[in-house]
Scaffold this active site. Structure first.
Site, PDB file in Angstrom:
ATOM      1  N   CYS A  49       0.839  -1.215   0.000  1.00 50.98           N
ATOM      2  CA  CYS A  49       0.000   0.000   0.000  1.00 50.98           C
ATOM      3  C   CYS A  49       0.867   1.257   0.000  1.00 50.98           C
ATOM      4  CB  CYS A  49      -0.951  -0.039   1.190  1.00 50.98           C
ATOM      5  SG  CYS A  49      -0.194  -0.562   2.744  1.00 50.98           S
TER       6      CYS A  49
HETATM    7  N1  LIG Z   1      -4.435  -4.104   5.056  1.00 51.68           N
HETATM    8  C1  LIG Z   1      -3.895  -3.421   4.048  1.00 51.68           C
HETATM    9  O1  LIG Z   1      -4.143  -2.203   3.887  1.00 51.68           O
HETATM   10  C2  LIG Z   1      -2.987  -4.090   3.083  1.00 51.68           C
HETATM   11  C3  LIG Z   1      -2.574  -5.378   3.258  1.00 51.68           C
HETATM   12  N2  LIG Z   1      -1.711  -5.953   2.364  1.00 51.68           N
HETATM   13  C4  LIG Z   1      -1.243  -7.312   2.561  1.00 51.68           C
HETATM   14  O2  LIG Z   1      -2.282  -8.214   2.254  1.00 51.68           O
HETATM   15  C5  LIG Z   1      -2.199  -9.347   3.101  1.00 51.68           C
HETATM   16  C6  LIG Z   1      -3.503  -9.486   3.864  1.00 51.68           C
HETATM   17  O3  LIG Z   1      -3.687  -8.328   4.649  1.00 51.68           O
HETATM   18  P1  LIG Z   1      -4.976  -8.095   5.543  1.00 51.68           P
HETATM   19  O4  LIG Z   1      -6.178  -8.470   4.786  1.00 51.68           O
HETATM   20  O5  LIG Z   1      -4.837  -6.736   6.098  1.00 51.68           O
HETATM   21  O6  LIG Z   1      -4.704  -9.186   6.678  1.00 51.68           O
HETATM   22  P2  LIG Z   1      -5.681  -9.747   7.781  1.00 51.68           P
HETATM   23  O7  LIG Z   1      -4.846 -10.029   8.981  1.00 51.68           O
HETATM   24  O8  LIG Z   1      -6.850  -8.820   7.933  1.00 51.68           O
HETATM   25  O9  LIG Z   1      -6.214 -11.127   7.168  1.00 51.68           O
HETATM   26  C7  LIG Z   1      -5.380 -12.212   6.925  1.00 51.68           C
HETATM   27  C8  LIG Z   1      -6.185 -13.376   6.377  1.00 51.68           C
HETATM   28  O10 LIG Z   1      -5.316 -14.468   6.087  1.00 51.68           O
HETATM   29  C9  LIG Z   1      -5.838 -15.688   6.693  1.00 51.68           C
HETATM   30  N3  LIG Z   1      -4.658 -16.461   7.090  1.00 51.68           N
HETATM   31  C10 LIG Z   1      -3.774 -16.170   8.088  1.00 51.68           C
HETATM   32  N4  LIG Z   1      -2.768 -17.069   8.105  1.00 51.68           N
HETATM   33  C11 LIG Z   1      -3.020 -17.942   7.100  1.00 51.68           C
HETATM   34  C12 LIG Z   1      -2.349 -19.100   6.619  1.00 51.68           C
HETATM   35  N5  LIG Z   1      -1.200 -19.521   7.156  1.00 51.68           N
HETATM   36  N6  LIG Z   1      -2.884 -19.766   5.573  1.00 51.68           N
HETATM   37  C13 LIG Z   1      -4.044 -19.348   4.990  1.00 51.68           C
HETATM   38  N7  LIG Z   1      -4.729 -18.265   5.423  1.00 51.68           N
HETATM   39  C14 LIG Z   1      -4.212 -17.558   6.455  1.00 51.68           C
HETATM   40  C15 LIG Z   1      -6.705 -15.199   7.837  1.00 51.68           C
HETATM   41  O11 LIG Z   1      -7.802 -16.038   8.081  1.00 51.68           O
HETATM   42  P3  LIG Z   1      -7.758 -17.396   8.911  1.00 51.68           P
HETATM   43  O12 LIG Z   1      -6.828 -17.162  10.066  1.00 51.68           O
HETATM   44  O13 LIG Z   1      -9.174 -17.646   9.310  1.00 51.68           O
HETATM   45  O14 LIG Z   1      -7.266 -18.441   7.944  1.00 51.68           O
HETATM   46  C16 LIG Z   1      -7.267 -13.895   7.301  1.00 51.68           C
HETATM   47  O15 LIG Z   1      -8.411 -14.143   6.507  1.00 51.68           O
HETATM   48  C17 LIG Z   1      -1.013  -9.139   4.034  1.00 51.68           C
HETATM   49  O16 LIG Z   1       0.120  -9.763   3.517  1.00 51.68           O
HETATM   50  C18 LIG Z   1      -0.832  -7.627   4.008  1.00 51.68           C
HETATM   51  O17 LIG Z   1       0.488  -7.277   4.294  1.00 51.68           O
HETATM   52  C19 LIG Z   1      -1.323  -5.299   1.246  1.00 51.68           C
HETATM   53  C20 LIG Z   1      -1.717  -4.021   1.003  1.00 51.68           C
HETATM   54  C21 LIG Z   1      -2.564  -3.309   1.931  1.00 51.68           C
HETATM   55  C1  LIG Z   2      -0.614   0.805   9.225  1.00 51.46           C
HETATM   56  C2  LIG Z   2       0.235  -0.435   9.095  1.00 51.46           C
HETATM   57  O1  LIG Z   2       0.508  -1.111  10.075  1.00 51.46           O
HETATM   58  N1  LIG Z   2       0.634  -0.759   7.887  1.00 51.46           N
HETATM   59  C3  LIG Z   2       1.425  -1.928   7.598  1.00 51.46           C
HETATM   60  C4  LIG Z   2       1.777  -1.971   6.151  1.00 51.46           C
HETATM   61  C5  LIG Z   2       0.632  -2.343   5.295  1.00 51.46           C
HETATM   62  C6  LIG Z   2       0.681  -3.748   4.804  1.00 51.46           C
HETATM   63  O2  LIG Z   2      -0.255  -4.461   4.941  1.00 51.46           O
HETATM   64  O3  LIG Z   2       1.826  -4.183   4.268  1.00 51.46           O
HETATM   65  P1  LIG Z   2       1.961  -4.768   2.808  1.00 51.46           P
HETATM   66  O4  LIG Z   2       1.452  -3.724   1.870  1.00 51.46           O
HETATM   67  O5  LIG Z   2       3.404  -5.068   2.669  1.00 51.46           O
HETATM   68  O6  LIG Z   2       1.244  -6.010   2.599  1.00 51.46           O
HETATM   69  C7  LIG Z   2       2.745  -1.936   8.335  1.00 51.46           C
HETATM   70  O7  LIG Z   2       3.355  -0.906   8.526  1.00 51.46           O
HETATM   71  O8  LIG Z   2       3.218  -3.039   8.618  1.00 51.46           O
END
Ligand SMILES: NC(=O)C1=CN([C@@H]2O[C@H](COP(=O)(O)OP(=O)(O)OC[C@H]3O[C@@H](n4cnc5c(N)ncnc54)[C@H](OP(=O)(O)O)[C@@H]3O)[C@@H](O)[C@H]2O)C=CC1
Ligand SMILES: CC(=O)N[C@@H](CCC(=O)OP(=O)(O)O)C(=O)O
Length: 343
Positions: free
Chosen positions: A149
């Protein structure tokens, strides 16, 4: 119809993918996984999806996902790299929203993510999913590494300047603020409402894992290594990223507004605001859009770019669907063309 699977359907980016794909005209949601909620209806976990998603969560695994044309990983870092090889071998395309395939050098990955890469042989196949830079390669790809992000907001803000060679690549400053949903949907004290709700702070100033990713992307745009200072902050809002980017201009003269407008004229999801604008995160909330303004403040030779996105949409799920559209030869805007919420 494209049969799509989502691994990590209970997280913030997973449910955002569901929200977008539920009304995508070319997609059927085939499988949604959760380890903790197996058997539970998706719309019981997320009632906003009632009437749009008719599915129950299944265990993550090749059996559940092999019938998909594409699988999105909305999972913690280090998950996709263990599951993607088998899916790819079965002919399933993979779009990872996490960091597993973003860094080209496995040693750099191991340093920042704390473990050896599980399938370094796939890194050369992975295409960095920033369509504004890599559109042609994304169309041919079977494995996409969606940008982070923070890296999306920073790279889109600096792309026109670096490509045109008008700034000093040796000294770039990215001062970036994120809403709390960037940290994901987990129970942790630092992201409790009472910790973040009326507070504002920088973190990871010594080094954040997005620093090598941003440096890698900017270097490709500049054609040389870049010097980057990146400072992330947590602000009391749920969604949104605001990047304030500073760079030294090489020369004094130039129409920077025209440069940005020309570079992004044909980009459906990058909106260059009129001269003198100050983009506001609320104007991109819920949509796959980056709004940018370029300024040349009085005094000195510094250009300041302001770039805003919704971390969960252009910073994650929306960008992932934009990549899917390109990979499957669909209109790039399919399922994504929408107006932002206001206020
Ligand atoms: N939040 C953001 O703004 C952004 C996030 N990202 C990236 O996207 C990814 C997801 O982020 P986000 O949605 O915030 O994360 P969350 O913590 O909200 O959700 C993670 C999900 O992954 C599942 N999960 C966890 N461990 C495992 C595993 N070992 N195998 C399969 N499923 C698993 C969890 O469900 P369950 O435990 O039920 O399986 C849950 O549904 C991360 O890598 C994050 O860094 C990227 C850009 C922006
Ligand atoms: C506010 C906050 O905690 N932000 C996350 C980065 C966002 C994220 O989910 O990381 P990826 O885009 O690499 O998947 C952090 O700093 O770790």
């Amino acid at each position: 119809m494209i049969r799509a699977g989502i691994v990590g359907g209970t997280g913030y980016t997973g449910v955002e993918l569901l929200r977008i794909l539920a009304t995508h005209p070319e997609v059927k949601i085939e499988a949604v996984t959760s380890r903790s909620d197996v058997g539970k209806r998706v719309d019981a976990a997320y009632p906003n999806l009632r009437g749009f998603v008719d599915a129950a969560f299944v265990e993550p695994g090749a059996e559940a996902l092999a019938g998909c044309d594409v699988v999105f990983f909305a999972t913690p870092n280090g998950t996709a790299m263990r599951m993607a090889p088998e899916l790819l071998a079965r002919g399933v395309k993979v779009i990872d929203l996490a960091a597993d395939f973003r860094l080209q050098d496995p040693a750099v990955w191991a340093h920042w993510y704390g473990e050896p890469h599980a399938c370094p042989e796939l890194l050369a196949d992975a295409v960095y999913g920033l369509p504004e830079v890599n559109r042609a390669a994304i169309r041919e790809a079977r494995l996409i590494a969606c940008p982070g992000c923070y890296p999306t907001a920073v790279q889109l803000g600096l792309l026109p300047l670096l490509e045109a060679g008008v700034i000093d690549p040796g000294r770039i400053i990215a001062d970036v603020k994120s809403g709390v949903s960037g940290a994901g949907r987990k129970a942790e004290i630092p992201i409790l409402m009472s910790e973040t709700g009326e507070s504002f702070k920088a973190y990871a100033v010594q080094g954040h894992r997005h620093w090598p990713e941003i440096k890698q992307g900017l270097a490709l745009m500049a054609g040389t290594t870049v010097g980057l200072t990146f400072v992330p902050h947590l602000v009391p809002m749920i969604r949104g990223i605001h990047a304030t980017l500073y760079a030294d201009l090489k020369g004094d003269a130039g129409d920077w507004q025209a440069l940005f407008e020309a570079r992004y004229r044909d980009e459906p999801f990058v909106d260059v605001l009129p001269q003198g604008s100050h983009p506001d995160t609320r104007n991109v909330r819920g949509v796959n859009r980056c709004q940018i303004a370029v300024h040349r403040p009085l005094g000195g030779n510094t250009v300041v770019v302001l770039s805003v996105i919704d971390n969960l949409v252009k910073g994650a799920a929306g960008q992932a669907v934009q990549n899917m559209n390109l990979m499957f030869g669909l209109a790039e805007t399919a399922g994504l063309w929408a107006v932002g919420l206001y206020p």
